[in-house]
Motif scaffolding. Structure first.
Motif, PDB file in Angstrom:
ATOM      1  N   THR A  73      -1.936   7.649 -10.762  1.00 28.76           N
ATOM      2  CA  THR A  73      -2.174   7.173 -12.252  1.00 28.76           C
ATOM      3  C   THR A  73      -0.814   6.599 -12.872  1.00 28.76           C
ATOM      4  O   THR A  73      -0.836   5.729 -13.790  1.00 28.76           O
ATOM      5  N   GLY A  74       0.199   7.266 -12.475  1.00 25.09           N
ATOM      6  CA  GLY A  74       1.635   7.221 -13.167  1.00 25.09           C
ATOM      7  C   GLY A  74       1.630   7.884 -14.505  1.00 25.09           C
ATOM      8  O   GLY A  74       2.646   7.672 -15.447  1.00 25.09           O
TER       9      GLY A  74
ATOM     10  N   HIS B  58     -11.775   2.211  -7.008  1.00 21.78           N
ATOM     11  CA  HIS B  58     -10.640   2.008  -7.392  1.00 21.78           C
ATOM     12  C   HIS B  58      -9.453   1.415  -5.957  1.00 21.78           C
ATOM     13  O   HIS B  58      -9.907   1.743  -4.939  1.00 21.78           O
ATOM     14  N   ALA B  59      -8.264   1.186  -6.510  1.00 20.42           N
ATOM     15  CA  ALA B  59      -7.411   0.722  -5.420  1.00 20.42           C
ATOM     16  C   ALA B  59      -5.945   1.033  -6.014  1.00 20.42           C
ATOM     17  O   ALA B  59      -5.854   0.697  -7.176  1.00 20.42           O
ATOM     18  N   ARG B  60      -4.832   1.278  -5.091  1.00 23.72           N
ATOM     19  CA  ARG B  60      -3.707   1.634  -5.370  1.00 23.72           C
ATOM     20  C   ARG B  60      -2.684   0.567  -4.996  1.00 23.72           C
ATOM     21  O   ARG B  60      -2.666   0.309  -4.050  1.00 23.72           O
TER      22      ARG B  60
ATOM     23  N   TYR C  97       5.914   4.124  -8.832  1.00 25.04           N
ATOM     24  CA  TYR C  97       5.823   2.272  -8.622  1.00 25.04           C
ATOM     25  C   TYR C  97       4.540   2.179  -8.053  1.00 25.04           C
ATOM     26  O   TYR C  97       4.483   1.172  -7.351  1.00 25.04           O
ATOM     27  N   LEU C  98       3.703   2.673  -8.613  1.00 29.64           N
ATOM     28  CA  LEU C  98       2.234   2.845  -8.239  1.00 29.64           C
ATOM     29  C   LEU C  98       1.315   2.194  -9.192  1.00 29.64           C
ATOM     30  O   LEU C  98       1.402   2.786 -10.310  1.00 29.64           O
TER      31      LEU C  98
ATOM     32  N   TRP D 124       0.649  -1.130   0.024  1.00 28.28           N
ATOM     33  CA  TRP D 124      -0.165  -0.293  -0.113  1.00 28.28           C
ATOM     34  C   TRP D 124       0.788   1.294  -0.010  1.00 28.28           C
ATOM     35  O   TRP D 124       0.917   1.705  -1.007  1.00 28.28           O
ATOM     36  N   VAL D 125       1.291   1.798   1.206  1.00 27.12           N
ATOM     37  CA  VAL D 125       2.014   3.108   1.185  1.00 27.12           C
ATOM     38  C   VAL D 125       3.122   2.933   0.460  1.00 27.12           C
ATOM     39  O   VAL D 125       3.903   1.969   0.229  1.00 27.12           O
ATOM     40  N   ALA D 126       3.748   4.307   0.177  1.00 23.89           N
ATOM     41  CA  ALA D 126       4.730   4.403  -0.722  1.00 23.89           C
ATOM     42  C   ALA D 126       6.302   4.131  -0.175  1.00 23.89           C
ATOM     43  O   ALA D 126       7.116   5.280   0.229  1.00 23.89           O
ATOM     44  N   GLU D 127       6.495   3.162   0.370  1.00 27.68           N
ATOM     45  CA  GLU D 127       7.797   2.732   0.722  1.00 27.68           C
ATOM     46  C   GLU D 127       8.067   1.386  -0.056  1.00 27.68           C
ATOM     47  O   GLU D 127       7.330   0.552  -0.514  1.00 27.68           O
TER      48      GLU D 127
END
Length: 392
Positions: free
Chosen positions: A183-184, A368-370, A328-329, A42-45
């Motif tokens: 969305t990238g 939606h989901a990321r 990277y999402l 999930w989180v951006a790590e």
């Protein structure tokens, strides 16, 4: 821009080094927010070891007790050299930069320079949820100009909202996410020139969050907003945080276009004191000496994007997904699964896999989901398997 061939110089894929057992030793948010039976994507790590030059620089600083307050322009100089080498942009003038604690706190400070309480700030959702949270907390009003169905900037919608934002004579800003999270999407030079023209026409100031700029897919061109014609009055926030997995050692650089230098000069001097000195050391080392590591990471992310597309096609063909051009999402349209507005909650409850809910990303987020694909191929595969189990 971004045409230089990638040279990993024998660097291993950072995404294929650590095991799940290794990662569960970590105490950061990604690995501690959920129970141990939940797989976090999930989180951006990122699930990577740090680049060796970063580890060395911070270790050497600790060894000599170099843990005071940040000072100097080394970070900005390293960023300027990286921008020229990576994006063919020589316009990042160190004299028009300022150290800030991190990108979002820098965004807040830039918005304070160009707007006042009650003024509107335009965003283009679906977009990073803190855009809403921080803007509301600083007593500004959020206006939405959603992306189009193709996840690209809708310039007609943007113009309509810009016109509305300044209709009563106040100041307004556009908080641009470039590249776009979640969305990238990487905005093209033409799109950014059009944004700058609209901003100039309506007197809207552009503040660009460019934290994901180092993380573009192979063959994709990142264009700094301040580099385009008309972008001279813009303000940008940049950092090595996302590219080298350094969110816990905070530091970022605010950059002003030539016509915004006077605005940046009004930044209170105490703002720079919030940046971590060790963060500045780490980010500077990453930009100067961590490029081979970054290129190995980018190759691994390209492979993971292909892997995810294949896994979804095989196991969750109803999920609509465009491989991102950057970050990277992965932004997953799960509406056809019939899981309601918050499929991430269903994936968590039934599959024990944690994705980010799309709802906080604003208009276009429901259903939606990321997914964070900066992990090992094995973990990515297991994440999709758990998502499939949740829909059975």
């Amino acid at each position: 821009m971004n045409r230089i061939p990638r040279d990993t110089s024998g660097e291993p894929n950072p995404l294929a080094v650590l095991t799940l057992d290794d990662l569960r030793l970590r105490t950061s948010e990604k690995w501690r927010a959920y129970p141990a039976d939940v797989l976090p994507v999930w989180v951006a790590e990122m699930d990577v070891p740090l680049a060796e030059p970063v580890v060395r620089a911070v270790t050497e600083a600790l060894a000599i007790g170099d843990t005071g307050y940040a000072a100097g322009t080394a970070y900005a100089e390293a960023l300027a050299a990286f921008a020229e080498r990576r994006w063919d942009w020589g316009g990042l003038a160190v004299g028009r930069t300022a150290l800030v604690p991190d990108v979002m706190l820098g965004v807040v400070e830039m918005l304070k320079l160009v707007t006042g309480p009650g003024d509107p700030v335009v965003v283009s959702p679906p977009v990073y949820p803190p855009f809403y949270e921080f803007v509301a907390h600083m007593d500004r009003k959020v206006l939405e100009a959603p992306l189009g169905a193709d996840h690209r900037l809708d310039l007609a919608a943007l113009e309509e909202v810009f016109e509305s934002a300044v209709a009563h004579g106040g100041r307004a800003a556009y908080l641009l996410c470039s590249p776009q999270n979640p969305t990238g999407t990487v905005h093209t030079e033409g799109e950014l020139i059009a944004v700058a023209a609209l901003a100039d026409r309506y007197g809207v100031r552009v503040v660009a969050d460019e934290i994901h700029a180092p993380l573009v897919a192979a063959g994709v061109r990142f264009v700094p907003y301040l580099s385009v014609p008309g972008g001279e009055s813009g303000l940008s926030l940049m950092s090595a945080s996302k590219g080298w997995n350094l969110p816990g050692v905070k530091a970022a650089v605010a950059v002003a276009g030539p016509a915004a230098a006077a605005d940046l000069a009004r930044l209170p001097g105490e703002v720079a004191d919030g940046a971590s000195h060790l963060g500045v050391i780490a980010h500077t080392a990453a930009l100067r000496e961590g490029v081979a590591w970054l290129d190995a990471l980018l190759a691994g992310l390209d492979a993971n994007r292909r892997l995810l597309s294949g896994l979804l096609a095989e196991h969750l063909p109803s999920v609509s997904h465009r491989a991102g051009e950057a970050t990277y999402l992965a932004w997953l349209d799960c509406r056809a699964l019939g899981l309601g507005d918050d499929p991430a909650q269903v994936f968590l409850d039934r599959g024990r896999v944690a994705l980010s809910s799309g709802i906080p990303f604003g208009t276009g987020g429901a259903g939606h989901a990321r997914l964070n694909l900066a992990t090992s191929p094995d973990i990515l595969t297991e994440a999709v398997r758990r998502m499939r189990t949740a829909t059975a």
